[in-house]
Motif scaffolding. Structure first.
Motif, mmCIF file in Angstrom:
data_model
loop_
_atom_site.group_PDB
_atom_site.id
_atom_site.type_symbol
_atom_site.label_atom_id
_atom_site.label_comp_id
_atom_site.label_asym_id
_atom_site.label_seq_id
_atom_site.Cartn_x
_atom_site.Cartn_y
_atom_site.Cartn_z
ATOM 1 N N ASP A 1 0.822 -1.183 0.142
ATOM 2 C CA ASP A 1 0.031 0.052 0.106
ATOM 3 C C ASP A 1 0.810 1.150 0.064
ATOM 4 O OD1 ASP A 1 0.857 -0.148 2.558
ATOM 5 O OD2 ASP A 1 -0.865 0.124 3.472
ATOM 6 N N GLY A 2 2.094 1.250 -0.129
ATOM 7 C CA GLY A 2 3.093 2.201 -0.112
ATOM 8 C C GLY A 2 3.481 2.666 1.186
ATOM 9 N N GLN A 3 3.149 2.233 2.414
ATOM 10 C CA GLN A 3 3.677 2.252 3.653
ATOM 11 C C GLN A 3 4.808 1.279 3.718
ATOM 12 O OE1 GLN A 3 2.044 5.094 4.388
ATOM 13 N NE2 GLN A 3 1.527 4.590 6.240
ATOM 14 N N ALA A 4 5.259 1.633 4.904
ATOM 15 C CA ALA A 4 6.693 0.674 5.094
ATOM 16 C C ALA A 4 6.788 0.359 6.815
ATOM 17 C CB ALA A 4 7.878 1.289 4.733
ATOM 18 N N ASP A 5 6.853 -0.875 7.080
ATOM 19 C CA ASP A 5 7.300 -1.173 8.621
ATOM 20 C C ASP A 5 9.006 -0.949 8.809
ATOM 21 O OD1 ASP A 5 5.096 -2.689 9.544
ATOM 22 O OD2 ASP A 5 5.386 -3.728 7.568
ATOM 23 N N ILE A 6 9.112 -0.104 9.665
ATOM 24 C CA ILE A 6 10.318 0.582 10.134
ATOM 25 C C ILE A 6 10.733 0.013 11.268
ATOM 26 C CG2 ILE A 6 12.011 2.397 10.279
ATOM 27 C CD1 ILE A 6 9.825 4.045 8.189
ATOM 28 N N TRP A 7 11.963 -0.805 11.666
ATOM 29 C CA TRP A 7 12.406 -1.197 12.832
ATOM 30 C C TRP A 7 13.604 -0.341 13.133
ATOM 31 C CZ3 TRP A 7 10.142 -4.597 9.639
ATOM 32 C CH2 TRP A 7 9.331 -5.286 10.062
ATOM 33 N N LEU A 8 13.789 0.371 14.246
ATOM 34 C CA LEU A 8 14.731 1.167 14.704
ATOM 35 C C LEU A 8 15.500 0.599 15.739
ATOM 36 C CD1 LEU A 8 12.633 4.438 14.566
ATOM 37 C CD2 LEU A 8 14.229 3.729 12.593
ATOM 38 N N ARG A 9 16.741 0.420 15.973
ATOM 39 C CA ARG A 9 17.659 -0.145 16.929
ATOM 40 C C ARG A 9 18.529 0.610 17.449
ATOM 41 N NH1 ARG A 9 17.350 -4.832 12.629
ATOM 42 N NH2 ARG A 9 15.458 -5.877 13.359
#
Length: 238
Positions: free
Chosen positions: A20-28
C-alpha cells in the motif's frame, strides 16, 4: 520500545515496504554482540541484542536512516498510553519554562508525540495541545481526522487531502475537506453541532454557547449530541 535478540547481526534501521506504499520500519539502539555459554553445556554461540522500536511510515531505507532520531522519538511516544501523553503535553503547553535550546528540543519531541496520535484525539484534547499541531502548508498531505493549525485557527481534516492554494482553510464551501475547531480565548471550545466522534462532547466536557462570549455549559453525558439550553443534558458551569 522492546528488547530484541537475534542470531545474526542487527542493523540500526530495517525497512520493509508494504504493497500500500507504507513501510514497516524497525529502529535499533544500543546494539551489542554477546557470547553466550549455554547452561546445559552446549556449544557457545554469538547473539546480538538491541533496544528496538517499530513504526509504520511511507519512507525508504535512506529516508528512515536520515530521520532516525525523529522516528525513534515518534515511535517511543506512540507506545506511551495516550492519556498520559496528553496530560504531560498539556502541562508543557501551559507551564513549562526553560532556556531557548531546551524549549526547542521539548517542542520538537512534543510535536512528534502529538503527530503520532493526532487522528485519534478528540476536539477537547486538541484544544489542550493545539500549540504542538503542525501548520497547514501548500503541497503537504493531511490525513483524514488529523487536526492542524492555519492562520491562528485550528481545523480537523474530514478526508485525506493535499494542501492547495484554492482550498486554503478559512475559505467558504470547504466543509467536505475540514472544519474549524472554534476555541475561545480561555481554551474552551465553542459549541457546534457535532459531526462525529471526535467533536461529540462527553461527560464533563465544556462548551461556550452560543458563541465565544457566551456562558460555559458542562455536558452531563457521553456522546452528547444535544444543544445547550435545549434539554437536561447540559448545565451551566459553576
Amino acid at each position: 520500545m522492546q528488547k530484541t535478540t537475534s542470531a545474526t547481526p542487527l542493523d540500526a534501521v530495517k525497512v520493509e515496504q508494504r504493497p500500500d506504499g507504507q513501510a514497516d520500519i524497525w529502529l535499533r539502539k544500543n546494539i551489542q554482540q554477546e557470547e553466550v555459554t549455554p547452561e546445559d553445556g552446549g556449544e557457545p554461540y554469538t547473539q546480538y541484542t538491541a533496544d528496538e522500536a517499530h513504526i509504520v511510515k511511507a519512507m525508504t531505507q535512506e529516508e528512515a536512516e536520515a530521520a532516525f532520531d525523529e522516528l525513534w522519538d515518534e515511535a517511543v511516544a506512540a507506545e506511551t498510553p495516550q492519556d498520559e501523553r496528553i496530560a504531560a503535553l498539556e502541562v508543557i503547553a501551559k507551564t513549562f519554562t526553560a532556556s531557548a535550546s531546551q524549549l526547542a528540543q521539548i517542542r520538537t519531541a512534543a510535536s512528534l508525540s502529538v503527530r503520532a496520535m493526532a487522528t485519534s484525539l478528540t476536539d477537547d484534547q486538541v484544544a489542550g495541545v493545539r500549540s504542538f499541531l503542525r501548520d497547514w502548508k501548500e503541497g503537504e498531505k493531511v490525513e483524514k481526522d488529523e487536526p492542524f493549525n492555519h492562520d491562528g485557527k485550528t481545523y480537523r481534516a474530514a478526508q485525506d487531502f493535499t494542501g492547495q492554494s484554492q482550498y486554503e482553510p478559512g475559505g467558504d464551501g470547504l466543509e467536505s475537506l475540514f472544519y474549524e475547531i472554534v476555541i475561545a480565548p480561555d481554551g474552551i471550545i465553542v459549541w457546534q453541532m457535532p459531526k462525529g466522534g471526535h467533536d461529540c462532547p462527553n461527560f464533563g466536557d465544556k462548551r461556550h454557547y452560543p458563541d465565544a462570549d457566551g456562558p460555559v455549559y458542562v455536558s452531563k453525558r457521553d456522546g452528547n449530541t444535544s444543544e445547550p439550553t435545549k434539554d437536561e443534558w447540559w448545565e451551566l458551569d459553576g
